[in-house]
Design a protein around this motif. Sequence first.
Motif, PDB file in Angstrom:
ATOM      1  N   PRO A  17       0.813  -1.138  -0.084  1.00  0.00           N
ATOM      2  CA  PRO A  17      -0.035   0.090  -0.068  1.00  0.00           C
ATOM      3  C   PRO A  17       0.978   1.257   0.020  1.00  0.00           C
ATOM      4  O   PRO A  17       1.971   1.215   0.460  1.00  0.00           O
ATOM      5  N   GLY A  18       0.522   2.385  -0.670  1.00  0.00           N
ATOM      6  CA  GLY A  18       1.084   3.609  -0.571  1.00  0.00           C
ATOM      7  C   GLY A  18       2.292   3.507  -1.700  1.00  0.00           C
ATOM      8  O   GLY A  18       3.453   4.253  -1.392  1.00  0.00           O
ATOM      9  N   MET A  19       2.256   2.923  -2.597  1.00  0.00           N
ATOM     10  CA  MET A  19       3.437   2.640  -3.394  1.00  0.00           C
ATOM     11  C   MET A  19       3.617   3.854  -4.286  1.00  0.00           C
ATOM     12  O   MET A  19       4.500   4.207  -4.385  1.00  0.00           O
ATOM     13  N   GLY A  20       2.449   4.569  -4.561  1.00  0.00           N
ATOM     14  CA  GLY A  20       2.601   5.830  -5.323  1.00  0.00           C
ATOM     15  C   GLY A  20       2.481   5.902  -6.607  1.00  0.00           C
ATOM     16  O   GLY A  20       2.124   6.968  -7.416  1.00  0.00           O
ATOM     17  N   ASP A  21       2.597   4.714  -7.232  1.00  0.00           N
ATOM     18  CA  ASP A  21       2.170   4.428  -8.739  1.00  0.00           C
ATOM     19  C   ASP A  21       0.881   3.799  -8.961  1.00  0.00           C
ATOM     20  O   ASP A  21       0.845   2.607  -8.841  1.00  0.00           O
ATOM     21  N   PRO A  22       0.020   4.623  -9.316  1.00  0.00           N
ATOM     22  CA  PRO A  22      -1.500   3.975  -9.577  1.00  0.00           C
ATOM     23  C   PRO A  22      -1.332   2.858 -10.222  1.00  0.00           C
ATOM     24  O   PRO A  22      -2.441   1.791 -10.343  1.00  0.00           O
ATOM     25  N   ARG A  23      -0.636   2.597 -11.375  1.00  0.00           N
ATOM     26  CA  ARG A  23      -0.482   1.410 -12.377  1.00  0.00           C
ATOM     27  C   ARG A  23      -0.284   0.242 -11.658  1.00  0.00           C
ATOM     28  O   ARG A  23      -0.700  -0.817 -11.950  1.00  0.00           O
ATOM     29  N   PHE A  24       0.307   0.411 -10.518  1.00  0.00           N
ATOM     30  CA  PHE A  24       1.102  -0.654  -9.822  1.00  0.00           C
ATOM     31  C   PHE A  24       0.049  -0.912  -8.606  1.00  0.00           C
ATOM     32  O   PHE A  24       0.398  -1.824  -7.530  1.00  0.00           O
ATOM     33  N   GLU A  25      -1.004  -0.166  -8.389  1.00  0.00           N
ATOM     34  CA  GLU A  25      -1.530  -0.139  -6.965  1.00  0.00           C
ATOM     35  C   GLU A  25      -2.248  -1.793  -6.853  1.00  0.00           C
ATOM     36  O   GLU A  25      -2.789  -2.083  -7.769  1.00  0.00           O
ATOM     37  N   ILE A  62      -5.664 -13.801 -37.055  1.00  0.00           N
ATOM     38  CA  ILE A  62      -5.333 -15.227 -36.492  1.00  0.00           C
ATOM     39  C   ILE A  62      -6.874 -15.756 -36.433  1.00  0.00           C
ATOM     40  O   ILE A  62      -7.621 -15.240 -35.871  1.00  0.00           O
ATOM     41  N   PRO A  63      -7.101 -16.849 -37.270  1.00  0.00           N
ATOM     42  CA  PRO A  63      -8.781 -17.099 -37.369  1.00  0.00           C
ATOM     43  C   PRO A  63      -8.998 -17.935 -35.924  1.00  0.00           C
ATOM     44  O   PRO A  63      -8.147 -18.754 -35.333  1.00  0.00           O
ATOM     45  N   LYS A  64     -10.229 -17.488 -35.301  1.00  0.00           N
ATOM     46  CA  LYS A  64     -10.698 -18.053 -34.091  1.00  0.00           C
ATOM     47  C   LYS A  64     -11.142 -19.626 -34.482  1.00  0.00           C
ATOM     48  O   LYS A  64     -11.607 -19.854 -35.253  1.00  0.00           O
ATOM     49  N   GLY A  65     -10.699 -20.456 -33.648  1.00  0.00           N
ATOM     50  CA  GLY A  65     -10.903 -21.826 -33.676  1.00  0.00           C
ATOM     51  C   GLY A  65     -11.552 -22.577 -32.372  1.00  0.00           C
ATOM     52  O   GLY A  65     -12.231 -21.760 -31.857  1.00  0.00           O
ATOM     53  N   PRO A  66     -11.434 -23.630 -32.267  1.00  0.00           N
ATOM     54  CA  PRO A  66     -12.169 -24.179 -31.125  1.00  0.00           C
ATOM     55  C   PRO A  66     -11.527 -24.396 -29.775  1.00  0.00           C
ATOM     56  O   PRO A  66     -12.134 -24.626 -28.668  1.00  0.00           O
ATOM     57  N   GLY A  67     -10.403 -23.449 -29.515  1.00  0.00           N
ATOM     58  CA  GLY A  67      -9.592 -23.584 -28.654  1.00  0.00           C
ATOM     59  C   GLY A  67     -10.169 -22.528 -27.521  1.00  0.00           C
ATOM     60  O   GLY A  67     -11.137 -21.778 -27.709  1.00  0.00           O
ATOM     61  N   ARG A  68      -9.576 -22.438 -26.228  1.00  0.00           N
ATOM     62  CA  ARG A  68     -10.176 -21.489 -25.375  1.00  0.00           C
ATOM     63  C   ARG A  68     -10.119 -20.114 -25.490  1.00  0.00           C
ATOM     64  O   ARG A  68      -9.089 -19.777 -26.121  1.00  0.00           O
ATOM     65  N   ASP A  69     -10.872 -19.423 -24.862  1.00  0.00           N
ATOM     66  CA  ASP A  69     -10.534 -17.852 -24.900  1.00  0.00           C
ATOM     67  C   ASP A  69     -10.022 -17.697 -23.508  1.00  0.00           C
ATOM     68  O   ASP A  69     -10.424 -18.056 -22.322  1.00  0.00           O
ATOM     69  N   ILE A  70      -9.037 -16.753 -23.553  1.00  0.00           N
ATOM     70  CA  ILE A  70      -8.269 -16.128 -22.255  1.00  0.00           C
ATOM     71  C   ILE A  70      -8.658 -14.787 -22.368  1.00  0.00           C
ATOM     72  O   ILE A  70      -8.771 -14.215 -23.191  1.00  0.00           O
ATOM     73  N   ARG A  71      -8.290 -14.322 -20.869  1.00  0.00           N
ATOM     74  CA  ARG A  71      -8.273 -13.058 -20.657  1.00  0.00           C
ATOM     75  C   ARG A  71      -7.164 -12.353 -21.114  1.00  0.00           C
ATOM     76  O   ARG A  71      -5.990 -12.886 -20.902  1.00  0.00           O
ATOM     77  N   VAL A  72      -7.087 -11.091 -21.586  1.00  0.00           N
ATOM     78  CA  VAL A  72      -5.970 -10.393 -21.756  1.00  0.00           C
ATOM     79  C   VAL A  72      -5.741  -9.274 -20.675  1.00  0.00           C
ATOM     80  O   VAL A  72      -6.663  -8.763 -20.237  1.00  0.00           O
ATOM     81  N   HIS A  73      -4.511  -9.350 -20.288  1.00  0.00           N
ATOM     82  CA  HIS A  73      -4.149  -8.584 -19.141  1.00  0.00           C
ATOM     83  C   HIS A  73      -2.978  -7.577 -19.483  1.00  0.00           C
ATOM     84  O   HIS A  73      -2.492  -7.331 -20.454  1.00  0.00           O
ATOM     85  N   PHE A  74      -3.017  -6.421 -18.695  1.00  0.00           N
ATOM     86  CA  PHE A  74      -2.237  -5.207 -18.721  1.00  0.00           C
ATOM     87  C   PHE A  74      -0.903  -5.767 -18.080  1.00  0.00           C
ATOM     88  O   PHE A  74      -1.019  -5.881 -17.114  1.00  0.00           O
ATOM     89  N   GLY A  75       0.102  -5.933 -18.695  1.00  0.00           N
ATOM     90  CA  GLY A  75       1.177  -6.749 -18.167  1.00  0.00           C
ATOM     91  C   GLY A  75       2.057  -5.725 -17.734  1.00  0.00           C
ATOM     92  O   GLY A  75       2.948  -6.006 -16.686  1.00  0.00           O
ATOM     93  N   GLY A  76       2.149  -4.257 -17.819  1.00  0.00           N
ATOM     94  CA  GLY A  76       2.982  -3.243 -17.620  1.00  0.00           C
ATOM     95  C   GLY A  76       2.726  -2.140 -18.560  1.00  0.00           C
ATOM     96  O   GLY A  76       2.531  -2.004 -19.584  1.00  0.00           O
ATOM     97  N   PRO A  77       3.488  -0.971 -17.939  1.00  0.00           N
ATOM     98  CA  PRO A  77       3.548   0.253 -18.668  1.00  0.00           C
ATOM     99  C   PRO A  77       4.606   0.320 -19.630  1.00  0.00           C
ATOM    100  O   PRO A  77       4.229   1.219 -20.648  1.00  0.00           O
ATOM    101  N   VAL A  78       5.383  -0.717 -20.229  1.00  0.00           N
ATOM    102  CA  VAL A  78       6.326  -0.704 -21.065  1.00  0.00           C
ATOM    103  C   VAL A  78       5.790  -1.276 -22.162  1.00  0.00           C
ATOM    104  O   VAL A  78       5.331  -2.487 -22.080  1.00  0.00           O
ATOM    105  N   GLU A  79       5.800  -0.974 -23.496  1.00  0.00           N
ATOM    106  CA  GLU A  79       5.566  -1.460 -24.844  1.00  0.00           C
ATOM    107  C   GLU A  79       4.273  -2.094 -24.747  1.00  0.00           C
ATOM    108  O   GLU A  79       4.023  -3.241 -24.937  1.00  0.00           O
TER     109      GLU A  79
END
Length: 189
Positions: A17-25, A62-79
């Motif tokens: 808590p109190g890290m100061g960078d809201p992207r990492f809260e 990429i054509p969508k196939g029968p595979g699973r759907d996964i969530r896309v995450h914000f991995g961090g502020p770089v690239e």
Amino acid sequence: MQENTMDFSGKLLIAMPGMGDPRFEKSVVYMCAHSDDGAMGLIINKPTDELRFSDLLEQLSIPKGPGRDIRVHFGGPVEHGRGFVLHSRDYRSNQSPTLKVDDQFGLTATLDILEKMTRGSGPERAILALGYAGWGPGQLEGEILQNGWLTCDANPDIVFDADDGSKWARALQVLGVDPLTLSAEAGRA
């Protein structure tokens, strides 16, 4: 030059808590690499609201196939435009090297893993992240010493769980820490 005695590769960073960078809260970051040259990790508990896996597949043709759907995450502020798949070690890319982080986790950043996942193959467990968290030489160590992060062993059940909202508290529980007892203040005993 002093050799790095701390190596957090394959560990979880838990934002204090109190890290100061809201992207990492309340972030939990899986550390993919850590050396004297710096560190790289993926935030594993912040799904993006604006982009779904099917949208990403369409953008990448990429054509969508029968595979699973996964969530896309914000991995961090770089690239932000760069994608990474953190996955179980049962998968290895044929097109480019899969980074073996440790015996439980691998990291692949090529399209072939997404294509295999849409066809129902690929790794058994995976998390997709856009962007990453990066630190220059000594920066992460300084943030840890200033009470910015706690560290613990990475548990695949926490990393790959679909319940992103519970990952921060569950990672703290690995250390035996109650989130309600945490303080943003650093102290010396």
